[in-house]
Write a protein that holds these residues in place. Structure first.
Motif, mmCIF file in Angstrom:
data_model
loop_
_atom_site.group_PDB
_atom_site.id
_atom_site.type_symbol
_atom_site.label_atom_id
_atom_site.label_comp_id
_atom_site.label_asym_id
_atom_site.label_seq_id
_atom_site.Cartn_x
_atom_site.Cartn_y
_atom_site.Cartn_z
ATOM 1 N N LEU A 77 -9.127 -10.283 -6.537
ATOM 2 C CA LEU A 77 -7.513 -9.948 -6.136
ATOM 3 C C LEU A 77 -7.398 -8.475 -5.703
ATOM 4 C CD1 LEU A 77 -5.448 -12.225 -8.219
ATOM 5 C CD2 LEU A 77 -6.073 -12.703 -5.750
ATOM 6 N N ALA A 78 -6.827 -7.921 -4.572
ATOM 7 C CA ALA A 78 -6.560 -6.663 -4.331
ATOM 8 C C ALA A 78 -5.345 -6.508 -3.980
ATOM 9 C CB ALA A 78 -7.467 -6.087 -3.153
ATOM 10 N N PRO A 79 -4.372 -6.216 -4.972
ATOM 11 C CA PRO A 79 -2.890 -5.549 -4.709
ATOM 12 C C PRO A 79 -2.899 -4.417 -4.135
ATOM 13 C CG PRO A 79 -3.431 -5.290 -7.117
ATOM 14 C CD PRO A 79 -4.464 -6.172 -6.703
ATOM 15 N N TYR A 80 -1.889 -4.369 -3.074
ATOM 16 C CA TYR A 80 -1.888 -3.121 -2.210
ATOM 17 C C TYR A 80 -0.441 -2.593 -2.583
ATOM 18 C CZ TYR A 80 -0.227 -5.902 1.575
ATOM 19 O OH TYR A 80 0.378 -6.958 2.243
ATOM 20 N N GLN A 81 -0.170 -1.397 -2.977
ATOM 21 C CA GLN A 81 1.023 -0.474 -3.278
ATOM 22 C C GLN A 81 1.491 0.099 -2.126
ATOM 23 O OE1 GLN A 81 1.605 -1.310 -6.307
ATOM 24 N NE2 GLN A 81 -0.152 -2.309 -6.789
ATOM 25 N N ARG A 82 0.811 0.432 -1.055
ATOM 26 C CA ARG A 82 1.358 1.108 0.114
ATOM 27 C C ARG A 82 0.528 0.886 1.200
ATOM 28 N NH1 ARG A 82 -1.648 6.463 1.058
ATOM 29 N NH2 ARG A 82 -0.458 7.725 2.663
ATOM 30 N N MET A 83 1.494 1.035 2.302
ATOM 31 C CA MET A 83 0.946 0.895 3.696
ATOM 32 C C MET A 83 1.063 2.205 4.555
ATOM 33 S SD MET A 83 2.444 -2.841 4.776
ATOM 34 C CE MET A 83 1.143 -3.154 6.132
ATOM 35 N N GLU A 195 -18.268 -1.260 3.182
ATOM 36 C CA GLU A 195 -18.373 -0.206 2.200
ATOM 37 C C GLU A 195 -17.773 1.132 2.817
ATOM 38 O OE1 GLU A 195 -21.074 2.145 -1.205
ATOM 39 O OE2 GLU A 195 -22.047 0.663 -0.125
ATOM 40 N N ILE A 196 -16.876 1.825 2.268
ATOM 41 C CA ILE A 196 -16.588 3.275 2.529
ATOM 42 C C ILE A 196 -16.968 4.250 1.458
ATOM 43 C CG2 ILE A 196 -14.632 2.210 3.969
ATOM 44 C CD1 ILE A 196 -12.732 2.755 1.619
ATOM 45 N N ASP A 197 -16.709 5.618 1.997
ATOM 46 C CA ASP A 197 -17.071 6.666 0.914
ATOM 47 C C ASP A 197 -16.155 6.964 -0.018
ATOM 48 O OD1 ASP A 197 -15.344 7.538 3.175
ATOM 49 O OD2 ASP A 197 -16.126 9.681 3.109
ATOM 50 N N ALA A 198 -14.913 6.403 -0.004
ATOM 51 C CA ALA A 198 -13.872 7.178 -0.942
ATOM 52 C C ALA A 198 -12.939 6.067 -1.315
ATOM 53 C CB ALA A 198 -13.045 8.249 -0.229
ATOM 54 N N ALA A 199 -12.156 6.090 -2.395
ATOM 55 C CA ALA A 199 -11.217 4.925 -2.766
ATOM 56 C C ALA A 199 -10.225 4.742 -1.591
ATOM 57 C CB ALA A 199 -10.646 5.362 -4.138
ATOM 58 N N HIS A 200 -9.808 3.425 -1.470
ATOM 59 C CA HIS A 200 -8.798 3.199 -0.630
ATOM 60 C C HIS A 200 -7.381 3.459 -1.035
ATOM 61 C CE1 HIS A 200 -8.776 -0.278 -3.242
ATOM 62 N NE2 HIS A 200 -9.838 -0.836 -2.551
ATOM 63 N N GLU A 201 -7.313 3.844 -2.284
ATOM 64 C CA GLU A 201 -5.842 3.895 -2.809
ATOM 65 C C GLU A 201 -4.826 3.034 -2.903
ATOM 66 O OE1 GLU A 201 -4.478 7.500 -0.814
ATOM 67 O OE2 GLU A 201 -6.383 8.470 -1.110
ATOM 68 N N ASP A 202 -5.561 1.724 -2.797
ATOM 69 C CA ASP A 202 -4.421 0.547 -2.909
ATOM 70 C C ASP A 202 -3.696 0.531 -1.697
ATOM 71 O OD1 ASP A 202 -5.682 -0.373 -5.252
ATOM 72 O OD2 ASP A 202 -4.430 0.691 -6.412
ATOM 73 N N PHE A 216 -7.645 -1.464 8.021
ATOM 74 C CA PHE A 216 -8.564 -1.339 6.749
ATOM 75 C C PHE A 216 -7.645 -1.870 5.436
ATOM 76 C CE2 PHE A 216 -11.916 1.929 7.068
ATOM 77 C CZ PHE A 216 -12.627 1.601 8.258
ATOM 78 N N LEU A 217 -8.158 -3.002 5.104
ATOM 79 C CA LEU A 217 -7.481 -3.684 4.040
ATOM 80 C C LEU A 217 -8.131 -3.550 2.753
ATOM 81 C CD1 LEU A 217 -6.356 -6.867 5.952
ATOM 82 C CD2 LEU A 217 -5.219 -4.782 5.705
ATOM 83 N N PRO A 218 -7.597 -3.241 1.676
ATOM 84 C CA PRO A 218 -8.419 -2.801 0.388
ATOM 85 C C PRO A 218 -8.916 -4.126 -0.096
ATOM 86 C CG PRO A 218 -5.852 -2.634 0.042
ATOM 87 C CD PRO A 218 -6.039 -2.904 1.475
ATOM 88 N N MET A 219 -10.091 -4.104 -0.714
ATOM 89 C CA MET A 219 -10.700 -5.056 -1.475
ATOM 90 C C MET A 219 -11.065 -4.489 -2.782
ATOM 91 S SD MET A 219 -10.484 -7.733 0.374
ATOM 92 C CE MET A 219 -11.250 -8.985 -0.377
ATOM 93 N N PRO A 220 -11.151 -5.351 -3.849
ATOM 94 C CA PRO A 220 -11.716 -4.672 -5.015
ATOM 95 C C PRO A 220 -13.152 -3.909 -5.002
ATOM 96 C CG PRO A 220 -10.991 -7.107 -5.520
ATOM 97 C CD PRO A 220 -11.155 -6.597 -3.740
ATOM 98 N N SER A 221 -13.064 -2.912 -5.847
ATOM 99 C CA SER A 221 -14.169 -1.902 -6.073
ATOM 100 C C SER A 221 -15.299 -2.638 -6.903
ATOM 101 C CB SER A 221 -13.905 -0.540 -6.544
ATOM 102 O OG SER A 221 -12.899 0.062 -5.562
#
Length: 399
Positions: A77-83, A195-202, A216-221
């Motif tokens: 699960l990947a909750p996202y806090q921001r758009m 895979e991306i080079d930096a954190a997606h910041e949720d 670009f939709l965040p998935m679990p690291s």
């Protein structure tokens, strides 16, 4: 002799399985039919399923009621806090987060396969559901007391109501001669996990511009490496070119399309290109027959609302059927079923229309329209009240 049921559901995907569990929990007998095996094998992260859904608060509540949400491993699960949304052809930008709403998250990204797997486990654990997998409806006929269904395996079933949850290309919709309003969006959606080079910041990132519409939709690291699920909507010709690229070249194009906010390093699953088509049934119900989910309506994936619209159909239909059953009414009567159609059709049409308008505005490169949409994004970014409404909509708190 035909087996008797209150409800016969065709299609054991997310919407059909959820309908089966929630109706059976209330004491109705259910037959669940699917041409597939009902098994949804899960990959090992970070090889996430290429198709994911953004689950709203309302949808999560329904899945919890079905006992399915609790079965999904937290690491999937990947909750996202921001758009964050911006225009690649200008300087228009808007972002919004939980400052504008009291909620745990704007939504949760989860693989479709994980959702289906969890729901199928709930199906198996719920009394009152009989499974007819690796089978299909050969014919069905309306009767005075309901619907009789003959399966390809020659088994006969009789139910008070037949529910078509068999997807966008619903064979039941076609068999019942339900007319649709539909057209090609002129887009294909390329989906994969990157895979991306930096954190997606949720954060759910979305860019519009000459490279199409890219989410670009965040998935679990995993092991301190960071992943996103992409939905890249482009013309069929561009999709063909992008699908033909070697992986390294595709990642370079992807990095450019996201305005180099991230560097795309590699793909964890093969790319898929999905033709996009808007489709809406002119009516959802006939005597003894109901359309739900993608069988009734499909929209552009740019807002990630397809699964939530299907779950909202379930949320409207199940209480109507349960109440009719408790009152001793005929579940398949047009009077009963039209209550569901009235509850859902206007909302679904409104969403379809807004997605079509949004797609037209954000795919054109006409200078005047580009200037106007950039101005609109800037105004949204500066308005707390608009942001509050956007957050409520994204989180499903206004449904």
């Amino acid at each position: 002799m035909a087996r008797e049921y209150d409800v016969i559901i065709v299609g054991a995907g997310m919407v059909g399985a959820l309908t089966a569990v929630l109706t059976a929990q209330k004491g109705l007998t259910v037959a669940l039919i699917d041409k597939h095996s009902g098994r949804y094998p899960l990959s090992t992260p970070p090889a996430y399923d290429a198709r994911v859904s953004a689950i709203s608060a309302l949808s999560q509540t329904l899945l919890e009621q079905a006992g399915a949400w609790q079965r999904i491993a937290k690491e999937r699960l990947a909750p996202y806090q921001r758009m964050a949304v911006w225009d690649g052809l200008g300087d228009g930008y808007v972002d919004f987060d939980l400052r504008y709403q009291q909620a745990a998250s704007l939504g949760q990204l989860v693989e479709n396969a994980a959702l289906c797997d969890a729901l199928m486990k709930s199906v198996h654990d719920t009394r009152g559901i009989d499974l007819y997998f690796n089978d299909a409806v050969a014919s069905h006929q309306e009767q005075e007391s309901g619907v009789e269904v003959v399966l390809a395996s020659d088994r006969s079933l009789r139910g008070a109501v037949l529910i078509a949850a068999d997807g966008a290309n619903s064979s039941l919709r076609q068999q019942n001669n339900v007319e649709t309003v539909e057209w090609d969006y002129g887009h294909h959606a390329i989906v994969t996990t990157v895979e991306i080079d930096a954190a997606h910041e949720d954060t759910a990132w979305q860019a519009f511009g000459e490279e199409g519409i890219l989410a670009f939709l965040p998935m679990p690291s995993v092991a301190d490496k960071h992943y996103v699920s992409i939905v890249w909507s482009v013309s069929p010709a561009d999709a063909e070119q992008l699908m033909a690229l070697e992986e390294d070249a595709f990642c370079r194009r992807l990095t450019y399309a996201i305005n180099r906010r991230f560097t795309a390093l590699s793909l964890t699953v093969p790319r898929m290109a999905i033709p996009l088509r808007q489709r809406h049934a002119k009516h959802y119900v006939q005597p003894g027959f109901v359309l739900i989910g993608d069988a009734a309506h499909t929209i552009h994936p740019l807002a990630g609302q397809g699964a939530n619209l299907g779950f909202a159909d379930v949320s409207a239909l199940v209480p109507i059927l349960v109440k009719a059953h408790q009152r001793g009414d005929m579940l398949g009567s047009l009077k009963i079923l039209r209550r569901y159609q009235r509850a859902r059709m206007l909302d679904n049409i409104a969403m379809s229309a807004s997605m079509e308008a949004f797609k037209r505005v954000f795919t054109t490169q006409q200078p005047a329209v580009v200037q106007l949409r950039n101005l609109g994004l800037k105004l949204c970014h500066k308005s707390p009240s608009i942001k509050q409404k956007l957050v409520a909509h994204a989180a499903g708190l206004n449904q």
